[in-house]
Design an enzyme around this catalytic site. Structure first.
Site, mmCIF file in Angstrom:
data_model
loop_
_atom_site.group_PDB
_atom_site.id
_atom_site.type_symbol
_atom_site.label_atom_id
_atom_site.label_comp_id
_atom_site.label_asym_id
_atom_site.label_seq_id
_atom_site.Cartn_x
_atom_site.Cartn_y
_atom_site.Cartn_z
ATOM 1 N N SER A 1 46.321 47.995 29.686
ATOM 2 C CA SER A 1 47.338 47.968 31.037
ATOM 3 C C SER A 1 47.897 46.426 31.166
ATOM 4 O O SER A 1 46.923 45.606 31.051
ATOM 5 C CB SER A 1 46.547 48.251 32.073
ATOM 6 O OG SER A 1 47.223 48.112 33.475
ATOM 7 N N GLN B 1 33.080 52.924 41.857
ATOM 8 C CA GLN B 1 32.287 51.642 41.487
ATOM 9 C C GLN B 1 32.059 51.664 39.864
ATOM 10 O O GLN B 1 32.919 52.115 39.438
ATOM 11 C CB GLN B 1 30.778 51.922 42.129
ATOM 12 C CG GLN B 1 30.603 51.801 43.748
ATOM 13 C CD GLN B 1 31.239 52.971 44.260
ATOM 14 O OE1 GLN B 1 30.515 54.250 44.037
ATOM 15 N NE2 GLN B 1 31.914 53.006 45.278
ATOM 16 N N THR C 1 29.002 47.477 51.860
ATOM 17 C CA THR C 1 30.411 47.669 52.355
ATOM 18 C C THR C 1 30.384 48.197 53.977
ATOM 19 O O THR C 1 31.205 48.285 54.456
ATOM 20 C CB THR C 1 31.389 48.713 51.823
ATOM 21 O OG1 THR C 1 30.621 49.860 51.667
ATOM 22 C CG2 THR C 1 31.721 48.232 50.176
ATOM 23 N N LYS D 1 44.405 44.754 33.144
ATOM 24 C CA LYS D 1 44.687 43.339 33.702
ATOM 25 C C LYS D 1 44.720 42.246 32.864
ATOM 26 O O LYS D 1 44.447 41.076 32.953
ATOM 27 C CB LYS D 1 43.534 43.055 34.869
ATOM 28 C CG LYS D 1 44.140 43.998 36.441
ATOM 29 C CD LYS D 1 43.306 43.416 37.465
ATOM 30 C CE LYS D 1 44.145 43.467 38.750
ATOM 31 N NZ LYS D 1 43.212 42.936 39.750
ATOM 32 N N ILE D 2 44.982 42.691 31.540
ATOM 33 C CA ILE D 2 44.942 41.496 30.427
ATOM 34 C C ILE D 2 46.290 40.654 30.751
ATOM 35 O O ILE D 2 46.195 39.579 30.460
ATOM 36 C CB ILE D 2 45.290 41.942 29.097
ATOM 37 C CG1 ILE D 2 45.086 41.150 28.040
ATOM 38 C CG2 ILE D 2 46.578 43.237 28.969
ATOM 39 C CD1 ILE D 2 44.348 41.303 26.885
ATOM 40 N N ALA E 1 34.302 53.051 48.265
ATOM 41 C CA ALA E 1 35.268 52.960 46.995
ATOM 42 C C ALA E 1 36.600 52.389 47.801
ATOM 43 O O ALA E 1 36.889 52.963 48.686
ATOM 44 C CB ALA E 1 35.287 53.964 46.233
ATOM 45 N N GLY E 2 37.347 51.612 47.018
ATOM 46 C CA GLY E 2 38.820 51.311 47.365
ATOM 47 C C GLY E 2 39.841 51.644 46.211
ATOM 48 O O GLY E 2 39.410 50.692 45.239
ATOM 49 N N HIS E 3 40.445 52.588 46.132
ATOM 50 C CA HIS E 3 41.078 52.793 44.504
ATOM 51 C C HIS E 3 42.628 52.629 45.185
ATOM 52 O O HIS E 3 43.302 53.338 45.823
ATOM 53 C CB HIS E 3 40.914 54.183 44.394
ATOM 54 C CG HIS E 3 39.518 54.443 43.815
ATOM 55 N ND1 HIS E 3 38.916 55.627 43.433
ATOM 56 C CD2 HIS E 3 38.652 53.694 43.271
ATOM 57 C CE1 HIS E 3 37.806 55.287 42.485
ATOM 58 N NE2 HIS E 3 37.376 54.270 42.768
ATOM 59 N N ALA F 1 39.448 46.275 48.148
ATOM 60 C CA ALA F 1 40.576 47.116 49.044
ATOM 61 C C ALA F 1 39.811 47.757 50.130
ATOM 62 O O ALA F 1 40.615 48.257 50.928
ATOM 63 C CB ALA F 1 41.016 48.272 47.851
ATOM 64 N N ASP G 1 35.920 47.901 40.319
ATOM 65 C CA ASP G 1 37.451 47.487 40.783
ATOM 66 C C ASP G 1 37.751 46.979 39.269
ATOM 67 O O ASP G 1 38.417 45.815 39.044
ATOM 68 C CB ASP G 1 37.122 45.944 41.461
ATOM 69 C CG ASP G 1 36.511 46.490 42.976
ATOM 70 O OD1 ASP G 1 36.808 47.280 43.558
ATOM 71 O OD2 ASP G 1 35.661 45.572 43.427
ATOM 72 N N GLU G 2 37.531 47.825 38.373
ATOM 73 C CA GLU G 2 38.116 47.440 37.087
ATOM 74 C C GLU G 2 39.377 48.159 36.815
ATOM 75 O O GLU G 2 40.246 47.760 35.813
ATOM 76 C CB GLU G 2 37.191 48.364 35.974
ATOM 77 C CG GLU G 2 35.713 47.792 35.910
ATOM 78 C CD GLU G 2 34.852 48.456 36.745
ATOM 79 O OE1 GLU G 2 35.306 49.594 37.351
ATOM 80 O OE2 GLU G 2 33.728 48.449 36.710
ATOM 81 N N LYS H 1 40.332 51.507 37.914
ATOM 82 C CA LYS H 1 39.948 53.048 37.480
ATOM 83 C C LYS H 1 41.248 54.038 38.073
ATOM 84 O O LYS H 1 41.748 54.474 37.371
ATOM 85 C CB LYS H 1 38.768 53.203 37.925
ATOM 86 C CG LYS H 1 37.399 52.958 37.361
ATOM 87 C CD LYS H 1 36.162 53.450 37.896
ATOM 88 C CE LYS H 1 36.102 52.877 39.339
ATOM 89 N NZ LYS H 1 35.658 51.459 39.390
HETATM 90 P P1 IMP Z 1 27.209 50.201 48.992
HETATM 91 O O1 IMP Z 1 27.863 50.808 48.147
HETATM 92 O O2 IMP Z 1 28.381 49.813 50.326
HETATM 93 O O3 IMP Z 1 26.117 50.327 49.699
HETATM 94 O O4 IMP Z 1 27.154 48.402 48.607
HETATM 95 C C1 IMP Z 1 26.338 48.104 47.551
HETATM 96 C C2 IMP Z 1 26.931 47.251 46.525
HETATM 97 O O5 IMP Z 1 28.043 47.792 45.921
HETATM 98 C C3 IMP Z 1 27.533 45.875 47.408
HETATM 99 O O6 IMP Z 1 27.403 44.804 46.326
HETATM 100 C C4 IMP Z 1 29.053 46.523 47.393
HETATM 101 O O7 IMP Z 1 30.129 45.251 47.417
HETATM 102 C C5 IMP Z 1 29.089 47.054 45.854
HETATM 103 N N1 IMP Z 1 30.443 48.184 45.992
HETATM 104 C C6 IMP Z 1 30.531 49.326 46.592
HETATM 105 N N2 IMP Z 1 31.641 50.051 46.317
HETATM 106 C C7 IMP Z 1 32.207 49.355 45.702
HETATM 107 C C8 IMP Z 1 33.591 49.298 44.988
HETATM 108 O O8 IMP Z 1 34.486 50.531 45.289
HETATM 109 N N3 IMP Z 1 34.040 48.235 44.203
HETATM 110 C C9 IMP Z 1 33.133 47.200 43.951
HETATM 111 N N4 IMP Z 1 32.044 47.153 44.706
HETATM 112 C C10 IMP Z 1 31.646 48.019 45.453
#
Ligand code: IMP
Length: 422
Positions: A411, A224, A129, A331-332, A39-41, A299, A13-14, A16
Site C-alpha cells: 500500500s 488490534q 481505550t 504505509k511504505i 478498535a478504530g478502523h 482513531a 493500527d497496521e 487493516k
Molecule cells: P483495551 O483494549 O481498551 O483494553 O486496551 C488495551 C491495550 O490495547 C491498550 O494498549 C490500547 O491502547 C490497545 N488497543 C486497543 N485497541 C486498539 C486498537 O484498535 N489499535 C491499537 N491499540 C489498541
C-alpha cells in the site's frame, strides 16, 4: 466456500481496515470475531473518510453482509451510534448486518470500571481505550456476563442483569467509591435496544457455516494485532481477546477447514498506543517525523501513537502464531522522506542472541540493527513493482526475506487505488 482472514502483525493500527475494504469487493460476508469498540478502523473511499469502531468496514459495499461474531464484546450504545452514523451518511445497512446472539455486552458500568481501574493504577496503567473491554471479557470468563441473545427474553434479561448489577455495584461502590447502577434504568434501556436489534440477532456460527457450505466467501476481520493478543502479546500490556488466528475460529464459530488464507497486515515501520515494551521505539526526531508523516494518532482516542523502526522479530512471531500465508505491507510511502532506514533483524539479551521473541522481558532485550539506504522519492503514484525505486524494492525484499512470508499487496497511500498487487 472458503474464508480468508486479515490479521494485524504488530500492535494494531497496521492499516487493516484499508485491506479489509480493498478485499471486500470480492467477498460475500465479512465478520468481526473479537475486540469491541476499542478498535478504530479508518477507510478512505473516493476521498471520503470513514471511521468505524464496531462495524465491519465492508458495510460500505452495498451487497456485502456484515457479521459481528460471538467473540466480539458489543457495546449496544456504541452500535446504535454507529448505525446512526451510517444512516446519516446515506449507507443502508438493512438486512446486511447480523449480530451474534452469543456476543457479550459492554455496558456503561464496564466502561466506568475500566476508567476507574486505570486512574487508580498509578504506575501500573495498561493505557486502555477505556471502552470497558477488559472488564466485559472478565465478566465473560467469570461467567456473570450478559449476552446479546439475553435481551430477547425479558425473564432471562431480568435474572442475569440483576446478578450482574449486584456484583458490579459492590465493585463500583466499595472499591472505587462510584455511584451504584440503577437496575430499572439499565433494564429499560437494554430491553429497548434489544427490541430494536432483534431482527439482526442470530446464531452467526450457523449462519456463517451454512453460507460457506452454500458457496459464499467470508472474510474474517481482525481488530488490534498480534502484539496485543492476550496469549501471544506483550502481557499484561495487551487487550483482553485473541486477535490471532485461533481467536478468528473461536470468535466466529466457522469450521477451521474453511480457512484458506491468512493475510498479515504489516506496517513498513511500527507503532503502538498505550503502555508496554517496544524495542524499536524512536524517542528522537525520527519518531516525531514518522508520527507526523504517517498521521499516527489513534482513531478511537486521538492519542499520539509511539513510533519506531520495522521489527522483523515481531513479524516472525506473528507469522508463526497466525500461520500467515502472505503479507500486505502498508504505509511504505511514509518512509520516502528518510535518507536511511533501520530494520531490527533480531534481539540479544545480556549479549546472547535470542532465537525468538520472548514471552516476557521484552523490555530487557537489545536490538540488532541493519541500516538500508532510503529512496527519497514520492512513490504514492506507483501501481506496480517496477514503478518503485530500486532502494524501495530492496527494502521490501529484505523484509520478506527476514519474515519468511511472501508479500501479496503493497500500500502506497490510503485510497483503494493506492495499492500494488505483487
Ligand atoms: P483495551 O483494549 O481498551 O483494553 O486496551 C488495551 C491495550 O490495547 C491498550 O494498549 C490500547 O491502547 C490497545 N488497543 C486497543 N485497541 C486498539 C486498537 O484498535 N489499535 C491499537 N491499540 C489498541
Amino acid at each position: 466456500m472458503s474464508a480468508k482472514l486479515v490479521v494485524g502483525t504488530q500492535w494494531g493500527d497496521e492499516g487493516k481496515a484499508k485491506f479489509i475494504d480493498y478485499l471486500s469487493s470480492e467477498i460475500d460476508i465479512i465478520a468481526r470475531y473479537q475486540g469491541g469498540a476499542n478498535a478504530g478502523h479508518t477507510v478512505k473511499v473516493d476521498g471520503e473518510t470513514w471511521v468505524f469502531h464496531l462495524m465491519p468496514s465492508g458495510i460500505l459495499y452495498p451487497n456485502t453482509v456484515c457479521v459481528i461474531g460471538n467473540g466480539v464484546v458489543l457495546d449496544p450504545a456504541a452500535l446504535k451510534t454507529e448505525l446512526d452514523y451510517l444512516k446519516n451518511r446515506g449507507i443502508d445497512h438493512k438486512n446486511r448486518l447480523i449480530l451474534s446472539d452469543a456476543c457479550h455486552l459492554v455496558l456503561p458500568l464496564h466502561k466506568d470500571i475500566d476508567a476507574a481501574r486505570e486512574s487508580a493504577a498509578a504506575g501500573k496503567k495498561i493505557g486502555t481505550t477505556k471502552r470497558g473491554i477488559g472488564v466485559a471479557y472478565g465478566d465473560k470468563v467469570t461467567r456473570i456476563g450478559l449476552r446479546l441473545g439475553d435481551l430477547l427474553d425479558s425473564e432471562i434479561l431480568k435474572e442475569r442483569l440483576e446478578h450482574l448489577i449486584e456484583v458490579k455495584n459492590r465493585v463500583l461502590k466499595e472499591i472505587y467509591g462510584l455511584p451504584a447502577i440503577d437496575f430499572n434504568t439499565s433494564y429499560d434501556e437494554l430491553a429497548r435496544l434489544g427490541a430494536e436489534f432483534a431482527p439482526m440477532i442470530k446464531n452467526t456460527s450457523v449462519y456463517l457455516n451454512d453460507n460457506l457450505a452454500a458457496g459464499s466467501t467470508v472474510l474474517l476481520e481482525g481488530a488490534q494485532g498480534t502484539g496485543l493478543d492476550i496469549d501471544f502479546g506483550t502481557y499484561p500490556y495487551v487487550t483482553s481477546s485473541n486477535p490471532t488466528t485461533g481467536g478468528a475460529i473461536s470468535g466466529s464459530g466457522i469450521r477451521f477447514q474453511y480457512l484458506k488464507e491468512v493475510i498479515g497486515i504489516c506496517k513498513a515501520y511500527v507503532t503502538r498506543v498505550g503502555e508496554g515494551p517496544f524495542p524499536t521505539e524512536l524517542l528522537d526526531e525520527s519518531g516525531e517525523k514518522l508520527r507526523q508523516a504517517g498521521n499516527e494518532f489513534g482513531a478511537t482516542t486521538g492519542r499520539p501513537r509511539r513510533c519506531g523502526w520495522f521489527d522483523a522479530e515481531v513479524l516472525r512471531h506473528a507469522a508463526r502464531v497466525n500461520g500467515l500465508t502472505s503479507l500486505a505491507l502498508t504505509k511504505i510511502d511514509i518512509l520516502s522522506e528518510f535518507a536511511e532506514i533501520k530494520i531490527a533483524t533480531g534481539y540479544t539479551r545480556n549479549s546472547t542472541p535470542l532465537e525468538h521473541m520472548p514471552s516476557s522481558g521484552l523490555e530487557k532485550v537489545d536490538v540488532t540493527w541493519e541500516t538500508m539506504p532510503g529512496w527519497q522519492t514520492d512513490i504514492s503514484k506507483a501501481r506496480k513493482m517496477s514503478d518503485l525505486p530500486d532502494n524501495c524494492r530492496r527494502y521490501i525484499d529484505r523484509l520478506v526475506e527476514l519474515a519468511g512470508v511472501p508479500v501479496q499487496f503493497i500500500s502506497v497511500g490510503p485510497g483503494r487505488e493506492d495499492t500494488i498487487v505483487v
